[in-house]
Every structure is written in C-alpha cells, then in structure tokens.
Design an enzyme around this catalytic site. Structure first.
Site, PDB file in Angstrom:
ATOM      1  N   HIS A  37     -35.953  57.635  30.901  1.00  0.00           N
ATOM      2  CA  HIS A  37     -36.788  56.433  31.023  1.00  0.00           C
ATOM      3  C   HIS A  37     -36.299  55.334  30.086  1.00  0.00           C
ATOM      4  O   HIS A  37     -36.229  54.166  30.451  1.00  0.00           O
ATOM      5  CB  HIS A  37     -38.244  56.759  30.673  1.00  0.00           C
ATOM      6  CG  HIS A  37     -38.889  57.778  31.549  1.00  0.00           C
ATOM      7  ND1 HIS A  37     -39.230  59.036  31.101  1.00  0.00           N
ATOM      8  CD2 HIS A  37     -39.284  57.733  32.845  1.00  0.00           C
ATOM      9  CE1 HIS A  37     -39.801  59.711  32.082  1.00  0.00           C
ATOM     10  NE2 HIS A  37     -39.848  58.954  33.152  1.00  0.00           N
ATOM     11  N   GLY A 147     -34.170  55.024  38.411  1.00  0.00           N
ATOM     12  CA  GLY A 147     -33.115  55.979  38.105  1.00  0.00           C
ATOM     13  C   GLY A 147     -32.502  56.560  39.363  1.00  0.00           C
ATOM     14  O   GLY A 147     -33.197  56.856  40.336  1.00  0.00           O
TER      15      GLY A 147
HETATM   16  P1  AMP Z   1     -40.894  59.252  36.621  1.00  0.00           P
HETATM   17  O1  AMP Z   1     -41.656  58.965  35.379  1.00  0.00           O
HETATM   18  O2  AMP Z   1     -40.366  60.648  36.698  1.00  0.00           O
HETATM   19  O3  AMP Z   1     -41.600  58.788  37.869  1.00  0.00           O
HETATM   20  O4  AMP Z   1     -39.579  58.361  36.542  1.00  0.00           O
HETATM   21  C1  AMP Z   1     -39.662  56.975  36.311  1.00  0.00           C
HETATM   22  C2  AMP Z   1     -38.296  56.380  36.502  1.00  0.00           C
HETATM   23  O5  AMP Z   1     -37.389  56.974  35.587  1.00  0.00           O
HETATM   24  C3  AMP Z   1     -37.727  56.624  37.910  1.00  0.00           C
HETATM   25  O6  AMP Z   1     -37.044  55.464  38.342  1.00  0.00           O
HETATM   26  C4  AMP Z   1     -36.782  57.759  37.672  1.00  0.00           C
HETATM   27  O7  AMP Z   1     -35.730  57.820  38.608  1.00  0.00           O
HETATM   28  C5  AMP Z   1     -36.258  57.442  36.290  1.00  0.00           C
HETATM   29  N1  AMP Z   1     -35.727  58.641  35.657  1.00  0.00           N
HETATM   30  C6  AMP Z   1     -36.342  59.829  35.490  1.00  0.00           C
HETATM   31  N2  AMP Z   1     -35.511  60.723  34.914  1.00  0.00           N
HETATM   32  C7  AMP Z   1     -34.340  60.061  34.707  1.00  0.00           C
HETATM   33  C8  AMP Z   1     -33.070  60.441  34.150  1.00  0.00           C
HETATM   34  N3  AMP Z   1     -32.848  61.666  33.682  1.00  0.00           N
HETATM   35  N4  AMP Z   1     -32.093  59.505  34.098  1.00  0.00           N
HETATM   36  C9  AMP Z   1     -32.308  58.250  34.575  1.00  0.00           C
HETATM   37  N5  AMP Z   1     -33.468  57.840  35.109  1.00  0.00           N
HETATM   38  C10 AMP Z   1     -34.476  58.733  35.182  1.00  0.00           C
END
Ligand code: AMP
Length: 284
Positions: A37, A147
């Site tokens: 994040h 991401g």
């Molecule tokens: P989430 O909180 O899991 O819904 O993720 C929020 C954002 O963070 C989304 O755009 C995800 O794709 C991105 N994200 C989550 N994990 C990663 C990671 N390991 N590397 C890059 N972006 C990430």
C-alpha cells in the site's frame, strides 16, 4: 494529515486542493496497510502534490461466507503509517454512508470478469467496480493508484473508467514482495508459520513459468498451466482455484504464448486464499 469520515467534507477537501492548483492522487485501500500500500502512496507523491488515501473494508465485494468479518482492521497503526508518508487526507467512511440500504445501482464490467477470480468470487467485481465508482465520485481526484498485485481488478477499473468516461488517470503499480517472493497482502496475517513457508510456492511457480517463457522459449499454454500446478503441488499447495496464462488486456486464456502474457494464480493455503501474478514477454 486530515482524517475525515464525512463524504461532503472529503469531497470539498479534494476540490479545494484542485482549485488551489494541486494535482490530487487517490489511493483506495481496505486498510491493514503494508509496504505494498505504501508503495502506491509513494507513487502518488511522484506525480501528485495532494495525496488522499481511503480505508474502507467494502462489504459489497465479499460474498457470504468470505472473510469480511475477520478481515484485519488496524486503523491506529494505519494512521501512523500514513502520517509518516505525508498523506494529506485519509478518508475512512462508514459503510452506511457509502452504501444506502436501498441502493439500486450496480456497475458491472462484462467479459473481463468472466474468468479468473470471477467465477470463484460471485459478485466480487460488481462490488469492486461499484465502490470504486462511488469513491471516484466522492473524491474527484486527477489520478488513482492501484496495485498490479490485483491484476484483474486493475484491468476492471481501467475498463470501467474508459467505458464510463470517468475523468481520472488510472496508474498501475508493481507488486511489492517479501524477500522470499510472497506478494505482500493484508491476508498474509492469517497464515500460520507453516502456511507462510508454503505460501512462497505461489510466486515461485509464477517466476518459474516466466523464466521458461522468457529464457527457454516455452510457448504451449496447457504445458505451462500443468507446470504451474506441478510447482504448486511441490510446495504442497493443492487447493488451486486457477493457474492461468492470459492475454493481459482481455484476460482470455492463451493457447500459445506469442506476445506478452500475464500468468496468474489463485490458491488456498490453509483457509487463506492467495492471489498473485507476473508478466511474461516472449523474447522471440
Ligand atoms: P487492498 O487493501 O488489499 O484492497 O489493496 C489496496 C490497493 O493496494 C490495491 O490497489 C492493491 O492492488 C494494492 N496492493 C495490495 N497489495 C499490494 C502489493 N503487495 N504490492 C502492490 N500493491 C498492492
């Protein structure tokens, strides 16, 4: 960092920033923040002078029986991390403010959601597309950062923005990994130490297939799918939703690798469902 729960105040904060000539970057998250994040926040700072982060565990993207209730919620730690990243606005609304009980509108992105996670998580991408559209309307940013870790989600959001003429740039950011290759995820917190060790098998399988395509000339889609499953089995990962090789735009499975592809896996390690993906480009 301003921390707001009110939709109208948050919208005003974003408009004020834009009227003051600042480029606004938006980073939507579900919280339980990690380096993945934070990499999105840092990418936003590179091209934007005002960075807004949302933390919202969106109930409508979880099917009954999925992990909505036990999804990690670590708001105090998240606030500290975002403060350290010089975030301008944290928007953390309540579910009732975002979704009315009598909502009648759903954003459905067809075709891109037919495969991969689509069949395994019914309603998930409708929930994602709808809440992202709501967030874009609540916080009218110049750019939003997502991401590649959630590659199908990224492509769904891109298509929605294109189809609906939503005036926002979508920026995809590389996946941040642990030293052993495991893609960072809020759900990794659910893994026991033994599961955590096995979980590295997901990225190991992906990178092995990528190497075969890029360095060994492997081209046969089904042979590569079989290889992915073999590698997963070698790490004692047998509960596999899919191990796929698709074209990166349409997300349609390829028979032969003739142009850049995306290799994607969704598998369960214990009770925890992990997803990951890598790009592969055939050299000849
Ligand atoms: P989430 O909180 O899991 O819904 O993720 C929020 C954002 O963070 C989304 O755009 C995800 O794709 C991105 N994200 C989550 N994990 C990663 C990671 N390991 N590397 C890059 N972006 C990430």
């Amino acid at each position: 960092m301003r921390v707001l729960t009110s939709i109208s105040e948050s919208r005003r904060a974003v408009w004020d920033a834009r009227l003051n000539g600042r480029r606004v970057g938006l980073v939507p998250t579900m919280g339980a923040l990690h380096e993945g994040h934070l990499s999105l926040v840092r990418a936003a700072h590179e091209s934007c002078s005002f960075v807004a982060v949302t933390i919202f565990v969106n109930p409508t993207q979880f099917a009954p029986g999925e992990d909505f209730d036990r999804y990690p919620r670590t708001m105090d730690a998240d606030r500290t991390l975002l403060d350290g990243e010089r975030v301008d606005l944290l928007f953390a609304p309540s579910s009732a403010d975002v979704h009315a009980a009598d909502d009648a509108t759903v954003v459905h992105v067809a075709r891109l959601t037919d495969g991969l996670c689509g069949p395994w998580r019914p309603g998930h991408f409708d929930g994602v597309a709808t809440v992202v559209a709501k967030l874009f309307n609540i916080l009218p940013a110049d750019a939003a950062f997502f991401g590649e870790k959630d590659f199908q989600q990224l492509q769904v959001v891109r298509r929605m923005v294109r189809d609906l003429h939503i005036p926002i740039d979508i920026v995809g950011c590389p996946t941040v990994r642990e030293p052993d290759g495991l893609a960072m995820s809020s759900r990794n917190a659910f893994l026991s130490p033994q599961e955590r060790a096995r979980a590295a098998g997901v990225s190991a399988a992906l990178f092995e297939a990528k190497r075969l395509i890029e360095a060994e000339g492997a081209r046969d889609g089904d042979a590569l799918r079989a290889l992915l499953r073999d590698r997963l089995r070698a790490s004692d990962i047998t509960d596999v939703d899919y191990a796929e090789i698709v074209d990166p735009d349409g997300l349609v499975p390829v028979r032969a690798v003739q142009s850049p592809v995306r290799i994607l896996i969704a598998a369960r390690v214990g009770r925890t469902r992990l997803i990951d993906n890598v790009a592969a480009t055939p050299a000849w």
